[in-house]
Design an enzyme around this catalytic site. Sequence first.
Site, PDB file in Angstrom:
ATOM      1  N   ASP A 141       0.841  -1.209   0.000  1.00 42.73           N
ATOM      2  CA  ASP A 141       0.000   0.000   0.000  1.00 42.73           C
ATOM      3  C   ASP A 141       0.869   1.249   0.000  1.00 42.73           C
ATOM      4  O   ASP A 141       0.479   2.293   0.528  1.00 42.73           O
ATOM      5  CB  ASP A 141      -0.921  -0.011   1.224  1.00 42.73           C
ATOM      6  N   LYS A 144       2.956   3.382  -5.705  1.00 43.50           N
ATOM      7  CA  LYS A 144       2.402   2.387  -6.635  1.00 43.50           C
ATOM      8  C   LYS A 144       3.453   1.883  -7.622  1.00 43.50           C
ATOM      9  O   LYS A 144       3.367   0.762  -8.085  1.00 43.50           O
ATOM     10  CB  LYS A 144       1.181   2.973  -7.338  1.00 43.50           C
ATOM     11  N   ASP A 169      -3.191  -3.062  -2.538  1.00 46.84           N
ATOM     12  CA  ASP A 169      -4.240  -2.038  -2.607  1.00 46.84           C
ATOM     13  C   ASP A 169      -4.060  -1.201  -3.880  1.00 46.84           C
ATOM     14  O   ASP A 169      -2.958  -1.142  -4.435  1.00 46.84           O
ATOM     15  CB  ASP A 169      -4.171  -1.124  -1.376  1.00 46.84           C
ATOM     16  N   ASN A 170      -5.139  -0.553  -4.336  1.00 47.12           N
ATOM     17  CA  ASN A 170      -5.064   0.458  -5.396  1.00 47.12           C
ATOM     18  C   ASN A 170      -4.612  -0.042  -6.763  1.00 47.12           C
ATOM     19  O   ASN A 170      -3.996   0.719  -7.514  1.00 47.12           O
ATOM     20  CB  ASN A 170      -4.139   1.619  -4.978  1.00 47.12           C
ATOM     21  N   GLU A 199     -11.339   4.167  -1.519  1.00 48.81           N
ATOM     22  CA  GLU A 199     -11.850   4.460  -0.182  1.00 48.81           C
ATOM     23  C   GLU A 199     -12.737   5.709  -0.152  1.00 48.81           C
ATOM     24  O   GLU A 199     -12.405   6.741  -0.697  1.00 48.81           O
ATOM     25  CB  GLU A 199     -10.683   4.630   0.820  1.00 48.81           C
TER      26      GLU A 199
HETATM   27  O1  LIG Z   1      -0.205   6.942  -2.720  1.00 44.31           O
HETATM   28  C1  LIG Z   1      -0.874   6.210  -2.011  1.00 44.31           C
HETATM   29  N1  LIG Z   1      -0.294   5.502  -1.014  1.00 44.31           N
HETATM   30  C2  LIG Z   1       1.158   5.519  -0.826  1.00 44.31           C
HETATM   31  C3  LIG Z   1       1.685   6.711  -0.039  1.00 44.31           C
HETATM   32  C4  LIG Z   1       3.192   6.612  -0.050  1.00 44.31           C
HETATM   33  C5  LIG Z   1       3.792   6.393   1.323  1.00 44.31           C
HETATM   34  C6  LIG Z   1       4.951   5.495   1.294  1.00 44.31           C
HETATM   35  C7  LIG Z   1       5.233   4.539   2.223  1.00 44.31           C
HETATM   36  C8  LIG Z   1       6.455   3.862   1.990  1.00 44.31           C
HETATM   37  C9  LIG Z   1       7.057   2.872   2.788  1.00 44.31           C
HETATM   38  C10 LIG Z   1       8.282   2.356   2.411  1.00 44.31           C
HETATM   39  N2  LIG Z   1       8.901   2.763   1.295  1.00 44.31           N
HETATM   40  C11 LIG Z   1       8.341   3.715   0.513  1.00 44.31           C
HETATM   41  C12 LIG Z   1       7.107   4.268   0.861  1.00 44.31           C
HETATM   42  S1  LIG Z   1       6.176   5.508   0.103  1.00 44.31           S
HETATM   43  C13 LIG Z   1      -2.356   6.122  -2.170  1.00 44.31           C
HETATM   44  C14 LIG Z   1      -3.007   7.092  -2.943  1.00 44.31           C
HETATM   45  C15 LIG Z   1      -4.397   7.058  -3.115  1.00 44.31           C
HETATM   46  C16 LIG Z   1      -5.079   8.089  -3.933  1.00 44.31           C
HETATM   47  C17 LIG Z   1      -6.121   7.730  -4.788  1.00 44.31           C
HETATM   48  C18 LIG Z   1      -6.774   8.697  -5.554  1.00 44.31           C
HETATM   49  C19 LIG Z   1      -6.370  10.017  -5.472  1.00 44.31           C
HETATM   50  F1  LIG Z   1      -7.011  10.954  -6.192  1.00 44.31           F
HETATM   51  C20 LIG Z   1      -5.318  10.383  -4.621  1.00 44.31           C
HETATM   52  C21 LIG Z   1      -4.676   9.425  -3.858  1.00 44.31           C
HETATM   53  C22 LIG Z   1      -5.148   6.041  -2.510  1.00 44.31           C
HETATM   54  C23 LIG Z   1      -4.508   5.072  -1.757  1.00 44.31           C
HETATM   55  O2  LIG Z   1      -5.223   4.070  -1.165  1.00 44.31           O
HETATM   56  C24 LIG Z   1      -3.126   5.097  -1.597  1.00 44.31           C
HETATM   57  O3  LIG Z   1      -2.551   4.094  -0.861  1.00 44.31           O
HETATM   58 MG   LIG Z   2      -3.938   2.510  -0.558  1.00 44.82          MG
END
Ligand SMILES: O=C(NCCCCc1cc2ccncc2s1)c1cc(-c2ccc(F)cc2)cc(O)c1O
Ligand SMILES: [Mg+2]
Length: 214
Positions: A141, A144, A169-170, A199
């Site tokens: 998660d 992406k 996810d996603n 979500e």
């Molecule tokens: O980017 C998303 N999730 C990742 C955040 C990046 C955090 C990280 C954790 C980590 C740990 C270890 N190494 C590297 C990393 S980088 C995310 C985005 C949307 C979304 C959907 C539509 C939209 F219009 C806008 C956002 C929905 C979701 O469910 C998501 O999970």
């Molecule tokens: Mg997600």
Amino acid sequence: TSSTRPQRLLRAVQRKATKGDPQSVISAIDYFCRNSEWAMNVGDEKGPILDSVVCEVSPATALELGTYCGYSSVRIARLLPVGTKLITLEFHPDYACIARQVIQHAGLEDKIFLVEGASGDLIPKMADMFGISTFDFVFLDHWKDRYLPDLKLLEECQLLRKGSVLLADNVICPGTPDYLEYVRNSPRYESRYFQSHLEYTKVEDGLEKSVFLG
Ligand SMILES: O=C(NCCCCc1cc2ccncc2s1)c1cc(-c2ccc(F)cc2)cc(O)c1O
Ligand SMILES: [Mg+2]
């Protein structure tokens, strides 16, 4: 001074959820995201699919890539048998700080190891850091475009065993096309798509469950 969305989400948990009650923490976050501010938690529609896979696998060792505010960490850890642990990786220190407090409010700090850093750097150190050999369950998660490289890294580090379950996810929104193509076409995975919605919205999204065949 202005607060961040994760800080406002934590405040909602501290005000509305019962300390030591994971379900009330989950409900408080879902209420906040439906009625105040959208946030990128797996949420109350994909969440039960995550729950059912965790219950089915009943993992002794679980890994989560992407903690954010700890919502899915709480969902997963509340279902883990006694003596088992969830390792969750978060890149953003501000998210990690909030997640620790959400996890503490749920009373699950003894079942969850939150590690700060990038998955690409941390995955090769997992075995040594935690004295584990393989993961029974992995929830993807995070970024992406890191799903596929990190899956290959898990394979190379021999952190998967015959039967390890990956849940991503996603896979539709924002989307992980290269990851989907790989797990759906590789003879080493048995993959299945669980259709759902992004979500707290009506936008299509879903979870991809892939079993490593060894
Ligand atoms: O980017 C998303 N999730 C990742 C955040 C990046 C955090 C990280 C954790 C980590 C740990 C270890 N190494 C590297 C990393 S980088 C995310 C985005 C949307 C979304 C959907 C539509 C939209 F219009 C806008 C956002 C929905 C979701 O469910 C998501 O999970
Ligand atoms: Mg997600």
